[in-house]
Design an enzyme around this catalytic site. Structure first.
Site, PDB file in Angstrom:
ATOM      1  N   HIS A 135      15.389  35.540  17.651  1.00  0.00           N
ATOM      2  CA  HIS A 135      16.009  36.560  18.487  1.00  0.00           C
ATOM      3  C   HIS A 135      14.963  37.536  19.036  1.00  0.00           C
ATOM      4  O   HIS A 135      15.019  37.942  20.212  1.00  0.00           O
ATOM      5  CB  HIS A 135      17.060  37.316  17.669  1.00  0.00           C
ATOM      6  CG  HIS A 135      17.859  38.283  18.478  1.00  0.00           C
ATOM      7  ND1 HIS A 135      17.489  39.606  18.624  1.00  0.00           N
ATOM      8  CD2 HIS A 135      19.004  38.132  19.200  1.00  0.00           C
ATOM      9  CE1 HIS A 135      18.363  40.228  19.390  1.00  0.00           C
ATOM     10  NE2 HIS A 135      19.302  39.350  19.747  1.00  0.00           N
ATOM     11  N   LEU A 168      11.880  36.920  19.651  1.00  0.00           N
ATOM     12  CA  LEU A 168      11.011  36.265  20.641  1.00  0.00           C
ATOM     13  C   LEU A 168      11.658  36.222  22.024  1.00  0.00           C
ATOM     14  O   LEU A 168      10.946  36.085  23.037  1.00  0.00           O
ATOM     15  CB  LEU A 168      10.692  34.837  20.191  1.00  0.00           C
ATOM     16  CG  LEU A 168       9.696  34.702  19.029  1.00  0.00           C
ATOM     17  CD1 LEU A 168       9.573  33.239  18.627  1.00  0.00           C
ATOM     18  CD2 LEU A 168       8.327  35.242  19.432  1.00  0.00           C
ATOM     19  N   ARG A 214      23.639  12.537  23.712  1.00  0.00           N
ATOM     20  CA  ARG A 214      22.980  13.110  24.889  1.00  0.00           C
ATOM     21  C   ARG A 214      21.556  12.585  25.044  1.00  0.00           C
ATOM     22  O   ARG A 214      21.080  12.360  26.162  1.00  0.00           O
ATOM     23  CB  ARG A 214      22.967  14.633  24.793  1.00  0.00           C
ATOM     24  CG  ARG A 214      24.348  15.255  24.970  1.00  0.00           C
ATOM     25  CD  ARG A 214      24.272  16.768  25.025  1.00  0.00           C
ATOM     26  NE  ARG A 214      25.589  17.353  25.219  1.00  0.00           N
ATOM     27  CZ  ARG A 214      26.169  17.483  26.408  1.00  0.00           C
ATOM     28  NH1 ARG A 214      25.542  17.069  27.499  1.00  0.00           N
ATOM     29  NH2 ARG A 214      27.372  18.017  26.509  1.00  0.00           N
ATOM     30  N   ALA A 266      20.635   9.608  24.130  1.00  0.00           N
ATOM     31  CA  ALA A 266      20.777   8.242  24.641  1.00  0.00           C
ATOM     32  C   ALA A 266      21.089   8.253  26.137  1.00  0.00           C
ATOM     33  O   ALA A 266      20.557   7.434  26.911  1.00  0.00           O
ATOM     34  CB  ALA A 266      21.876   7.518  23.860  1.00  0.00           C
ATOM     35  N   TYR A 312      17.847   8.985  28.215  1.00  0.00           N
ATOM     36  CA  TYR A 312      16.768   7.995  28.323  1.00  0.00           C
ATOM     37  C   TYR A 312      17.265   6.572  28.599  1.00  0.00           C
ATOM     38  O   TYR A 312      16.448   5.658  28.756  1.00  0.00           O
ATOM     39  CB  TYR A 312      15.930   8.002  27.035  1.00  0.00           C
ATOM     40  CG  TYR A 312      15.243   9.325  26.793  1.00  0.00           C
ATOM     41  CD1 TYR A 312      14.256   9.784  27.670  1.00  0.00           C
ATOM     42  CD2 TYR A 312      15.590  10.110  25.702  1.00  0.00           C
ATOM     43  CE1 TYR A 312      13.637  11.005  27.444  1.00  0.00           C
ATOM     44  CE2 TYR A 312      14.974  11.329  25.471  1.00  0.00           C
ATOM     45  CZ  TYR A 312      13.998  11.766  26.349  1.00  0.00           C
ATOM     46  OH  TYR A 312      13.388  12.977  26.138  1.00  0.00           O
ATOM     47  N   ARG A 335       7.311  14.962  19.670  1.00  0.00           N
ATOM     48  CA  ARG A 335       7.555  14.385  20.996  1.00  0.00           C
ATOM     49  C   ARG A 335       6.828  13.050  21.095  1.00  0.00           C
ATOM     50  O   ARG A 335       5.639  12.967  20.775  1.00  0.00           O
ATOM     51  CB  ARG A 335       7.067  15.320  22.107  1.00  0.00           C
ATOM     52  CG  ARG A 335       7.790  16.660  22.146  1.00  0.00           C
ATOM     53  CD  ARG A 335       7.233  17.535  23.262  1.00  0.00           C
ATOM     54  NE  ARG A 335       7.920  18.809  23.340  1.00  0.00           N
ATOM     55  CZ  ARG A 335       7.588  19.871  22.635  1.00  0.00           C
ATOM     56  NH1 ARG A 335       6.563  19.796  21.804  1.00  0.00           N
ATOM     57  NH2 ARG A 335       8.264  20.998  22.770  1.00  0.00           N
ATOM     58  N   LEU A 359      13.881  19.159  19.258  1.00  0.00           N
ATOM     59  CA  LEU A 359      14.703  19.626  18.137  1.00  0.00           C
ATOM     60  C   LEU A 359      16.018  18.867  17.999  1.00  0.00           C
ATOM     61  O   LEU A 359      16.693  18.997  16.982  1.00  0.00           O
ATOM     62  CB  LEU A 359      15.013  21.122  18.286  1.00  0.00           C
ATOM     63  CG  LEU A 359      13.860  22.080  17.980  1.00  0.00           C
ATOM     64  CD1 LEU A 359      14.246  23.498  18.347  1.00  0.00           C
ATOM     65  CD2 LEU A 359      13.486  21.995  16.508  1.00  0.00           C
ATOM     66  N   GLY A 360      16.407  18.100  19.004  1.00  0.00           N
ATOM     67  CA  GLY A 360      17.717  17.445  18.991  1.00  0.00           C
ATOM     68  C   GLY A 360      17.903  16.519  17.806  1.00  0.00           C
ATOM     69  O   GLY A 360      18.855  16.665  17.023  1.00  0.00           O
ATOM     70  N   LEU A 361      16.998  15.553  17.634  1.00  0.00           N
ATOM     71  CA  LEU A 361      17.124  14.609  16.527  1.00  0.00           C
ATOM     72  C   LEU A 361      16.834  15.275  15.190  1.00  0.00           C
ATOM     73  O   LEU A 361      17.355  14.839  14.156  1.00  0.00           O
ATOM     74  CB  LEU A 361      16.178  13.419  16.747  1.00  0.00           C
ATOM     75  CG  LEU A 361      16.541  12.496  17.918  1.00  0.00           C
ATOM     76  CD1 LEU A 361      15.555  11.342  18.016  1.00  0.00           C
ATOM     77  CD2 LEU A 361      17.965  11.959  17.765  1.00  0.00           C
TER      78      LEU A 361
END
Length: 458
Positions: A251, A253, A361, A363, A366, A407, A421-423
């Site tokens: 918060h 940042l 999302r 999947a 990409y 990444r 961060l998604g996975l």
């Protein structure tokens, strides 16, 4: 070393052990007390019968001639060989008169005479199949003698006597007698252990709940339960503190990032657009999105163990998948999903939705043209598989893609706006529900993510 008390586990085990031995010992003593092979007081009915026989003998002896001892010896010899009841006589001092019978009965009589010599308290005892009773006083010519009665014992030995004579049966009976006590002891010992096991399983599933019932039972388990609850409290405080710290940092940042983007916008307005200012704005936007993801992750992890419920798959993911189909169509791609099994999942609803949403999302982002979502039940687990026909990732990176901020290609993430961060959120969410996430390459060369979750008991 402290003495055992009934409130302690080892005290209860000690008490049950000695109680079992005491019950077995009492049973053995009671069986011996009623054993006809042991000396016992003569029953009143038999005593009256034998006293009457002694009076009859006294009357008959008084009518005969000769000394008192000769009369008794002569009377004893006149008894039929196969008479059901045989009479034996001794002096008041215990010396047998005349023939005491065959060798076996003579030895039994001599043994019994030494044990029973009081006419006021006649006794009886079984020797093999020969029951001896006495003594009874016989009188004549102002003289006295003692009479003993012997008769054949034709009754079958009581069952408990047969048990005492056979060690294997005695051991079996001891086991039968002790089994209820040992079963109770096993139940009393394992009940708090099962409660502790259930509490540990809840913690493994991410449910950090204090259980007051853990502090019941024997002292050792009471202390273990209290320590376990203290551990859960400490874990709750530690997790809450870490997540609040992450949330506060994220918060804080956002404020300098907001000022940075405002300053960059003012610079672009004064100086016009340039590649450097555009690059600054892009990176600031990516960082802001990353902070937003961190805030979202911290909030979900903070409440994941507190806000739990039981959901059906349709209530949990139906709307999510319908939105994903629409989103895929907008991107010129096709997303299909299988029928949902009629099972329930227990956990944090928003976190479970976020776990699947991030994979779907990713999947869609990409895939070239097609995404498949399948759900199946294997034993007590629900297996959710999301496959795409994209380029996939190098095989050596299949494990690393679940790490935060990892990444596969920095350039590709910049183009797609990914934060890495998604996975990681998916993996964390699934692990908090006692499941796991795995990645593999499919036959089309794309990426397949498999989520395994535990089905709630219905």
């Amino acid at each position: 070393m402290k003495l055992p008390t009934i409130r302690s586990l080892y005290g209860r085990i000690f008490a049950i052990f000695w109680l079992t031995l005491l019950l077995v010992l009492i049973a053995v003593l009671m069986a011996q007390h009623s054993d006809p092979r042991q000396q016992h007081t003569l029953p009143s009915g038999a005593k009256a019968e034998y006293v009457e026989i002694a009076e009859t003998v006294s009357t008959q002896i008084a009518k005969r001639s000769g000394s008192f001892e000769q009369r008794l010896i002569h009377f004893q010899r006149q008894q039929p060989e196969r008479a059901p009841v045989k009479l034996y006589f001794t002096t008041v001092g215990g010396e047998p008169l005349g023939d005491s019978g065959h060798h076996g009965s003579s030895r039994a009589l001599k043994n019994f005479i030494t044990l029973a010599d009081d006419p006021e308290q006649p006794m009886q005892r079984l020797y093999g199949r020969w029951m001896l009773a006495g003594p009874f006083e016989v009188e004549g010519n102002n003289q006295s003698a003692l009479m003993y009665v012997g008769k054949m014992w034709r009754q079958a030995p009581p069952f408990y006597i047969q048990i005492l004579d056979r060690p294997f049966q005695l051991l079996l009976v001891t086991m039968v007698v002790s089994t209820p006590l040992l079963l109770w002891l096993a139940w009393a010992v394992t009940r708090p252990a099962r409660r502790l096991q259930a509490a540990a399983e809840r913690v493994a599933q991410g449910r950090f709940e204090i259980d007051p019932t853990l502090e019941k039972g024997p002292r050792e388990f009471h202390q273990a339960g209290a320590s376990f609850n203290q551990m859960v409290t400490a874990l709750n405080q530690m997790i809450s503190g870490q997540q609040r710290l992450l949330s506060d940092i994220s918060h804080e940042l956002r404020s300098p990032l907001t000022r940075l983007r405002m300053a960059n916008a003012l610079a672009m307005r004064k100086q016009g657009e340039s590649a450097n200012l555009t690059r600054i704005d892009t990176e600031a936007e990516r960082m802001e999105k990353m902070i937003a993801d961190l805030l979202s992750l911290s909030r979900m992890q903070l409440n994941s163990h507190a806000e739990r419920d039981t959901y059906s798959l349709e209530d949990l993911w139906q709307t999510l998948l319908e939105d994903a189909v629409f989103e895929a169509e907008q991107c010129g791609k096709q997303l299909t999903y299988s029928d949902m099994p009629a099972v329930n999942i227990e956990g944090n609803g928003p976190l479970l939705c976020s776990a699947l949403e991030n994979v779907v999302r990713n999947a869609i982002k990409y895939a070239r043209r097609k995404i498949d979502v399948t759900m199946s039940v294997k034993g007590r687990n629900l297996v959710v598989t999301v496959s795409d026909d994209g380029e996939g990732v190098p095989e050596e990176m299949l494990v690393d893609i679940f790490r935060p901020f990892y990444r596969v290609s920095t350039a590709r993430d910049r183009e797609s706006g990914g934060t890495g961060l998604g996975l990681a959120i998916t993996d964390s969410a699934v692990r908090q529900h006692n499941g796991n996430a795995q990645a593999s390459l499919n036959q089309q060369g794309g990426l397949t993510i498999q989520l395994t979750l535990v089905i709630a008991y219905q």
